[in-house]
Design an enzyme around this catalytic site. Sequence first.
Site, mmCIF file in Angstrom:
data_model
loop_
_atom_site.group_PDB
_atom_site.id
_atom_site.type_symbol
_atom_site.label_atom_id
_atom_site.label_comp_id
_atom_site.label_asym_id
_atom_site.label_seq_id
_atom_site.Cartn_x
_atom_site.Cartn_y
_atom_site.Cartn_z
ATOM 1 N N HIS A 75 -2.850 6.737 7.412
ATOM 2 C CA HIS A 75 -1.900 7.716 6.877
ATOM 3 C C HIS A 75 -2.603 9.022 6.501
ATOM 4 O O HIS A 75 -2.030 10.105 6.630
ATOM 5 C CB HIS A 75 -1.203 7.162 5.636
ATOM 6 C CG HIS A 75 0.047 6.399 5.922
ATOM 7 N ND1 HIS A 75 1.134 6.958 6.569
ATOM 8 C CD2 HIS A 75 0.401 5.119 5.630
ATOM 9 C CE1 HIS A 75 2.093 6.051 6.674
ATOM 10 N NE2 HIS A 75 1.683 4.927 6.102
ATOM 11 N N HIS B 96 -4.190 0.570 7.789
ATOM 12 C CA HIS B 96 -2.875 1.202 7.783
ATOM 13 C C HIS B 96 -2.837 2.377 6.806
ATOM 14 O O HIS B 96 -2.389 3.479 7.155
ATOM 15 C CB HIS B 96 -1.825 0.155 7.394
ATOM 16 C CG HIS B 96 -0.423 0.654 7.363
ATOM 17 N ND1 HIS B 96 0.555 0.192 8.222
ATOM 18 C CD2 HIS B 96 0.192 1.568 6.570
ATOM 19 C CE1 HIS B 96 1.694 0.809 7.970
ATOM 20 N NE2 HIS B 96 1.508 1.646 6.951
ATOM 21 N N GLU B 97 -3.327 2.152 5.579
ATOM 22 C CA GLU B 97 -3.253 3.215 4.568
ATOM 23 C C GLU B 97 -4.228 4.350 4.866
ATOM 24 O O GLU B 97 -3.892 5.532 4.660
ATOM 25 C CB GLU B 97 -3.499 2.631 3.178
ATOM 26 C CG GLU B 97 -2.484 1.597 2.742
ATOM 27 C CD GLU B 97 -1.044 2.074 2.863
ATOM 28 O OE1 GLU B 97 -0.775 3.287 2.696
ATOM 29 O OE2 GLU B 97 -0.170 1.238 3.155
ATOM 30 N N CYS C 241 6.263 -0.268 7.725
ATOM 31 C CA CYS C 241 5.796 0.862 6.929
ATOM 32 C C CYS C 241 6.939 1.373 6.062
ATOM 33 O O CYS C 241 8.075 1.485 6.534
ATOM 34 C CB CYS C 241 5.284 1.977 7.841
ATOM 35 S SG CYS C 241 4.707 3.448 6.975
ATOM 36 N N LEU C 242 6.640 1.698 4.815
ATOM 37 C CA LEU C 242 7.658 2.225 3.915
ATOM 38 C C LEU C 242 8.217 3.554 4.406
ATOM 39 O O LEU C 242 9.347 3.912 4.078
ATOM 40 C CB LEU C 242 7.086 2.395 2.512
ATOM 41 C CG LEU C 242 6.596 1.119 1.819
ATOM 42 C CD1 LEU C 242 6.020 1.450 0.452
ATOM 43 C CD2 LEU C 242 7.722 0.100 1.709
ATOM 44 N N GLY D 136 0.832 -1.190 0.000
ATOM 45 C CA GLY D 136 0.000 0.000 0.000
ATOM 46 C C GLY D 136 0.869 1.244 0.000
ATOM 47 O O GLY D 136 2.031 1.205 0.432
ATOM 48 N N GLN E 134 2.616 9.828 1.736
ATOM 49 C CA GLN E 134 3.921 9.162 1.748
ATOM 50 C C GLN E 134 4.802 9.579 0.574
ATOM 51 O O GLN E 134 5.998 9.274 0.562
ATOM 52 C CB GLN E 134 3.752 7.646 1.759
ATOM 53 C CG GLN E 134 3.181 7.104 3.060
ATOM 54 C CD GLN E 134 3.098 5.598 3.030
ATOM 55 O OE1 GLN E 134 2.144 5.030 2.520
ATOM 56 N NE2 GLN E 134 4.113 4.933 3.565
#
Length: 221
Positions: free
Chosen positions: A179, A175-176, A133-134, A64, A69
């Site tokens: 953000h 999670h997304e 997480c990225l 995702g 991000q």
Amino acid sequence: METRMLVDLVEKLLSGPRPLPVVRTGNPVLRQLAMSYEGQLDAELLARLVEAMKASMRAAPGVGLAAPQIGVPLRLAVIEDPVELPPELRGTRPEMPAEVRDIRGRVPLPFRVLVNPLYEPVGERRAAFFEGCLSVPGLQAVVARHEHVRLRGEDETGRSFDEEFSGWPARIVQHETDHLDGTLYLDRAELRSLATHEAVAEHWQQPTPADAALTLGFPLP
């Protein structure tokens, strides 16, 4: 942010290097409430942004990627989880055992775009697993999340959806969507579980984090 500023930001981003660089924790954009998408980008620019986000998510690789991000404060995210590695990557990195996939409820999640998504829990069951997480590279921690959620929003064409997700797909959409509210997984994590990828691989490859909870001293739902 005014529409013209947003358009300029996206156009500048898309004229830069690929894959799009992922913003890392500490950048204020990750802690801001993202603005609703209300047609600020025309269809062509939105399509280009979505395609670039998809390519960057796959290159990372991740399951995702939310617009904040990549530095864009817009309520937009892309998600995808093929579960199994593509043929060209098999043998280059460990694959998740079937037992672990089953316990985590990890099933294929086709690529899709989330515009202005909102989720709410369905039932009271929660599940805890290591999560990364990225935007927080190199680390993982155990996060307890709703096992089943209802997600509402639109796709990139403006078509509304109202769907329920369970297992790992439910974790991805939570999670997304978080953000877009300026929330990182670390805000919901058991910080005693915080570990590097290497430490997780060495010590905590069990299907559930029960051993980690017992050894490191944190509660599970």
